[in-house]
Every structure is written in C-alpha cells, then in structure tokens.
Design a protein around this motif. Structure first.
Motif, PDB file in Angstrom:
ATOM      1  N   SER A  56      -4.165   3.844  13.187  1.00  0.00           N
ATOM      2  CA  SER A  56      -4.319   2.379  13.266  1.00  0.00           C
ATOM      3  C   SER A  56      -4.027   1.693  11.934  1.00  0.00           C
ATOM      4  CB  SER A  56      -5.717   2.010  13.749  1.00  0.00           C
ATOM      5  OG  SER A  56      -5.909   2.476  15.061  1.00  0.00           O
ATOM      6  N   THR A  57      -3.049   2.208  11.218  1.00  0.00           N
ATOM      7  CA  THR A  57      -2.627   1.598   9.962  1.00  0.00           C
ATOM      8  C   THR A  57      -1.229   1.027  10.156  1.00  0.00           C
ATOM      9  OG1 THR A  57      -3.887   3.254   8.753  1.00  0.00           O
ATOM     10  CG2 THR A  57      -2.311   1.980   7.502  1.00  0.00           C
ATOM     11  N   PHE A  58      -1.117  -0.266   9.902  1.00  0.00           N
ATOM     12  CA  PHE A  58       0.149  -0.963  10.085  1.00  0.00           C
ATOM     13  C   PHE A  58       0.670  -1.463   8.747  1.00  0.00           C
ATOM     14  CE2 PHE A  58      -2.083  -1.248  14.067  1.00  0.00           C
ATOM     15  CZ  PHE A  58      -1.099  -1.028  15.013  1.00  0.00           C
ATOM     16  N   ALA A  59       1.987  -1.492   8.641  1.00  0.00           N
ATOM     17  CA  ALA A  59       2.639  -2.059   7.462  1.00  0.00           C
ATOM     18  C   ALA A  59       4.049  -2.446   7.881  1.00  0.00           C
ATOM     19  CB  ALA A  59       2.676  -1.062   6.311  1.00  0.00           C
ATOM     20  N   TYR A  60       4.692  -3.225   7.048  1.00  0.00           N
ATOM     21  CA  TYR A  60       6.088  -3.576   7.289  1.00  0.00           C
ATOM     22  C   TYR A  60       6.966  -2.545   6.598  1.00  0.00           C
ATOM     23  CZ  TYR A  60       4.766  -8.075   9.192  1.00  0.00           C
ATOM     24  OH  TYR A  60       4.247  -9.063   9.980  1.00  0.00           O
ATOM     25  N   GLU A  61       8.026  -2.125   7.296  1.00  0.00           N
ATOM     26  CA  GLU A  61       8.941  -1.140   6.727  1.00  0.00           C
ATOM     27  C   GLU A  61      10.354  -1.721   6.752  1.00  0.00           C
ATOM     28  OE1 GLU A  61       9.178   3.541   6.964  1.00  0.00           O
ATOM     29  OE2 GLU A  61       9.897   2.640   8.822  1.00  0.00           O
ATOM     30  N   LEU A  62      11.092  -1.453   5.690  1.00  0.00           N
ATOM     31  CA  LEU A  62      12.474  -1.906   5.594  1.00  0.00           C
ATOM     32  C   LEU A  62      13.303  -1.206   6.661  1.00  0.00           C
ATOM     33  CD1 LEU A  62      14.589  -3.559   4.003  1.00  0.00           C
ATOM     34  CD2 LEU A  62      14.863  -1.569   2.525  1.00  0.00           C
ATOM     35  N   ILE A  63      14.058  -1.978   7.424  1.00  0.00           N
ATOM     36  CA  ILE A  63      14.921  -1.433   8.465  1.00  0.00           C
ATOM     37  C   ILE A  63      16.112  -0.771   7.783  1.00  0.00           C
ATOM     38  CG2 ILE A  63      16.359  -1.994  10.464  1.00  0.00           C
ATOM     39  CD1 ILE A  63      14.492  -4.465  10.866  1.00  0.00           C
TER      40      ILE A  63
ATOM     41  N   CYS B  11       3.234  -4.538   2.022  1.00  0.00           N
ATOM     42  CA  CYS B  11       1.857  -4.890   2.368  1.00  0.00           C
ATOM     43  C   CYS B  11       1.853  -5.972   3.458  1.00  0.00           C
ATOM     44  CB  CYS B  11       1.134  -5.397   1.115  1.00  0.00           C
ATOM     45  SG  CYS B  11      -0.525  -6.028   1.445  1.00  0.00           S
ATOM     46  N   PRO B  12       1.154  -5.742   4.574  1.00  0.00           N
ATOM     47  CA  PRO B  12       1.139  -6.749   5.642  1.00  0.00           C
ATOM     48  C   PRO B  12       0.414  -8.033   5.244  1.00  0.00           C
ATOM     49  CG  PRO B  12      -0.230  -4.853   6.230  1.00  0.00           C
ATOM     50  CD  PRO B  12       0.445  -4.519   4.942  1.00  0.00           C
ATOM     51  N   ARG B  13      -0.629  -7.942   4.427  1.00  0.00           N
ATOM     52  CA  ARG B  13      -1.366  -9.140   4.008  1.00  0.00           C
ATOM     53  C   ARG B  13      -0.466 -10.033   3.148  1.00  0.00           C
ATOM     54  NH1 ARG B  13      -6.788  -8.048   1.135  1.00  0.00           N
ATOM     55  NH2 ARG B  13      -7.396  -7.644   3.263  1.00  0.00           N
ATOM     56  N   CYS B  14       0.185  -9.439   2.169  1.00  0.00           N
ATOM     57  CA  CYS B  14       1.084 -10.218   1.300  1.00  0.00           C
ATOM     58  C   CYS B  14       2.278 -10.736   2.094  1.00  0.00           C
ATOM     59  CB  CYS B  14       1.557  -9.363   0.124  1.00  0.00           C
ATOM     60  SG  CYS B  14       0.229  -8.899  -1.008  1.00  0.00           S
ATOM     61  N   PHE B  15       2.791  -9.912   3.011  1.00  0.00           N
ATOM     62  CA  PHE B  15       3.955 -10.287   3.805  1.00  0.00           C
ATOM     63  C   PHE B  15       3.662 -11.528   4.642  1.00  0.00           C
ATOM     64  CE2 PHE B  15       7.403  -9.696   6.856  1.00  0.00           C
ATOM     65  CZ  PHE B  15       8.414  -9.188   6.047  1.00  0.00           C
ATOM     66  N   GLU B  16       2.470 -11.609   5.204  1.00  0.00           N
ATOM     67  CA  GLU B  16       2.089 -12.778   6.002  1.00  0.00           C
ATOM     68  C   GLU B  16       1.941 -14.023   5.130  1.00  0.00           C
ATOM     69  OE1 GLU B  16       2.106 -12.898   9.301  1.00  0.00           O
ATOM     70  OE2 GLU B  16       2.710 -10.805   9.270  1.00  0.00           O
ATOM     71  N   ASN B  17       1.732 -13.829   3.838  1.00  0.00           N
ATOM     72  CA  ASN B  17       1.662 -14.947   2.892  1.00  0.00           C
ATOM     73  C   ASN B  17       3.019 -15.220   2.236  1.00  0.00           C
ATOM     74  OD1 ASN B  17      -1.075 -15.443   3.291  1.00  0.00           O
ATOM     75  ND2 ASN B  17      -1.654 -13.862   1.848  1.00  0.00           N
TER      76      ASN B  17
ATOM     77  N   SER C 270       5.432  -7.420  -1.277  1.00  0.00           N
ATOM     78  CA  SER C 270       4.784  -6.538  -2.245  1.00  0.00           C
ATOM     79  C   SER C 270       4.950  -5.114  -1.734  1.00  0.00           C
ATOM     80  CB  SER C 270       3.304  -6.890  -2.392  1.00  0.00           C
ATOM     81  OG  SER C 270       2.695  -5.998  -3.283  1.00  0.00           O
ATOM     82  N   ILE C 271       5.697  -4.316  -2.461  1.00  0.00           N
ATOM     83  CA  ILE C 271       5.986  -2.948  -2.038  1.00  0.00           C
ATOM     84  C   ILE C 271       4.762  -2.076  -2.310  1.00  0.00           C
ATOM     85  CG2 ILE C 271       7.471  -0.950  -2.442  1.00  0.00           C
ATOM     86  CD1 ILE C 271       9.693  -2.954  -3.157  1.00  0.00           C
ATOM     87  N   LEU C 272       4.367  -1.341  -1.272  1.00  0.00           N
ATOM     88  CA  LEU C 272       3.209  -0.453  -1.403  1.00  0.00           C
ATOM     89  C   LEU C 272       3.588   0.750  -2.265  1.00  0.00           C
ATOM     90  CD1 LEU C 272       1.875  -0.486   2.272  1.00  0.00           C
ATOM     91  CD2 LEU C 272       1.031  -1.778   0.307  1.00  0.00           C
TER      92      LEU C 272
ATOM     93  N   ASP D  81      -1.498  10.039   3.750  1.00  0.00           N
ATOM     94  CA  ASP D  81      -0.932   9.441   2.537  1.00  0.00           C
ATOM     95  C   ASP D  81      -1.695   8.166   2.220  1.00  0.00           C
ATOM     96  OD1 ASP D  81       1.016  11.394   2.348  1.00  0.00           O
ATOM     97  OD2 ASP D  81       2.486  10.247   3.502  1.00  0.00           O
ATOM     98  N   HIS D  82      -2.108   8.016   0.980  1.00  0.00           N
ATOM     99  CA  HIS D  82      -2.826   6.826   0.536  1.00  0.00           C
ATOM    100  C   HIS D  82      -1.887   5.977  -0.314  1.00  0.00           C
ATOM    101  CE1 HIS D  82      -7.032   7.975   1.653  1.00  0.00           C
ATOM    102  NE2 HIS D  82      -6.390   9.107   1.845  1.00  0.00           N
ATOM    103  N   TYR D  83      -1.791   4.697   0.054  1.00  0.00           N
ATOM    104  CA  TYR D  83      -0.948   3.741  -0.657  1.00  0.00           C
ATOM    105  C   TYR D  83      -1.809   2.585  -1.133  1.00  0.00           C
ATOM    106  CZ  TYR D  83       3.452   5.843   0.895  1.00  0.00           C
ATOM    107  OH  TYR D  83       4.510   6.683   1.080  1.00  0.00           O
ATOM    108  N   LYS D  84      -1.302   1.881  -2.140  1.00  0.00           N
ATOM    109  CA  LYS D  84      -2.037   0.742  -2.678  1.00  0.00           C
ATOM    110  C   LYS D  84      -1.064  -0.420  -2.904  1.00  0.00           C
ATOM    111  CE  LYS D  84      -5.043  -0.751  -6.389  1.00  0.00           C
ATOM    112  NZ  LYS D  84      -5.694  -0.433  -7.639  1.00  0.00           N
ATOM    113  N   CYS D  85      -1.548  -1.616  -2.593  1.00  0.00           N
ATOM    114  CA  CYS D  85      -0.799  -2.836  -2.899  1.00  0.00           C
ATOM    115  C   CYS D  85      -1.347  -3.368  -4.221  1.00  0.00           C
ATOM    116  CB  CYS D  85      -0.972  -3.881  -1.797  1.00  0.00           C
ATOM    117  SG  CYS D  85      -0.230  -5.476  -2.219  1.00  0.00           S
ATOM    118  N   HIS D  86      -0.493  -3.453  -5.217  1.00  0.00           N
ATOM    119  CA  HIS D  86      -0.948  -3.915  -6.525  1.00  0.00           C
ATOM    120  C   HIS D  86      -1.061  -5.438  -6.607  1.00  0.00           C
ATOM    121  CE1 HIS D  86      -1.125  -0.005  -8.399  1.00  0.00           C
ATOM    122  NE2 HIS D  86       0.016   0.296  -7.807  1.00  0.00           N
ATOM    123  N   ALA D  87      -0.520  -6.145  -5.620  1.00  0.00           N
ATOM    124  CA  ALA D  87      -0.609  -7.611  -5.626  1.00  0.00           C
ATOM    125  C   ALA D  87      -1.973  -8.081  -5.128  1.00  0.00           C
ATOM    126  CB  ALA D  87       0.504  -8.216  -4.793  1.00  0.00           C
TER     127      ALA D  87
END
Length: 187
Positions: free
Chosen positions: A113-120, A133-139, A143-145, A156-162
C-alpha cells in the motif's frame, strides 16, 4: 495568484489525445483596475466635452488641470492592469509547464500500500527512471525520492528530502534463517 481563478479544460488534440488546457476564468483585481481606468477615462471625456463651452480663462485652466489629473489616473490604472495581466500570463505559463512535466509520470502501487509517481520509460528523455514524492507532486513540485536502505523484510526504504516523508516500497517478506540440521556436525 489569489485573485485569479484558473480552470482546466481538456482539449482533444489528434496527435496526443486529451490534454489539459489552462484558462483564466476570472480575475477580480484586474477587472477592478480596468474599471477604474475606464471610469477615469469617461470622466476625462466628460470634462473635455465641457471645455468647449468655457469662456472664462481661470475656469478653463482649472478644467484643463482636472482633465490632466483624470488622464494621469487612467494611465496609472491601465499600467497596473497591464502588470497584473503579465503576472497572470506568467502564472499560466508555469502551470502549463507543470502540466507537461506531470504528464511524464504515473501513479504506481509499489506493494504494501505504498504509492509514488514513477517516470514513464517512454517519456524519460534520457533521464533515469526514478520515483517522485506523491505529497510534493500534488503540490506541483517534483521531488525525487532518494534510496535510504533495505530492511530485513526486503523492503526498500526511500526518503523525500523536500518534505521529509519516508516510504517503504514492496511487500514484507518474512525472514527464515537457513539452518543445516544434518547429522554431520562438520557440514
């Protein structure tokens, strides 16, 4: 931007299908500035019409000065409206540029249940495939994870630095240690 109402209208283009098109729907501030300029010009016109009937030199000079003030006021209102229009055009251009950028990504479920945007991949234009990052993307911010670590459950653990959001991608895999139970203790 707070004075502008933008509307997204979807336009069908034969080559690329339905694409979003941003339009200025209403702008109270710019309309108020235009109305102020119009009323100043209307007053100036009325004064100019009245000048033809004035014979007294003092009254004529006073009317000319009043007319010049009205014209100056109209010019200031027109300049303010022009600045506001330029500002709105820049905002629309930025939103259209974001629309082009956003069309290159798609929301994807990475398991657990983890969602994110991925480059096509087809729209990468030489960029490596990455997640945003989906939160930043909606704003309206990309912001690349960044990869942080892989846990014992193989997630895999990722972090959004923004925005400091943390993501765990993948389904949890239970770890079962390999134990050799042979009778030969040297094996």
């Amino acid at each position: 931007m707070s004075d502008a109402f933008l509307r997204v209208r979807y336009v069908n283009q034969l080559s690329s299908g339905w694409i979003p098109k941003l339009e200025v729907w209403s702008c109270q501030m710019a309309l108020a500035e235009i109305a102020t300029g119009y009323s100043a010009l209307k007053s100036a016109y009325e004064l100019a019409k009245g000048l033809k009937d004035i014979n007294d030199r003092v009254a004529l000079n006073a009317a000319v000065i009043d007319l010049q003030e009205k014209i100056l006021s109209a010019q200031e209102a027109a300049a303010a409206a022009k600045d506001k229009l330029r500002e709105l055009r820049e905002t629309i251009e930025a939103l259209e540029n974001w629309g082009t950028m956003a069309a290159r990504y798609q929301m994807k479920d990475f398991g657990g249940s983890t969602f994110a945007y991925e480059l096509i991949a087809e729209k990468a234009n030489g960029e490596p495939i990455h997640r945003a990052c989906p939160r930043c993307f909606e704003n309206r911010k990309r912001s690349i994870l960044q990869f942080d670590y892989k846990d014992a459950s193989q997630r895999d653990h990722y972090k959004c630095h923004a925005c400091d959001s943390k993501f765990e991608f993948g389904n949890s895999v239970r770890y079962t240690p390999q134990v050799n139970r042979s009778s030969d203790w040297r094996a």
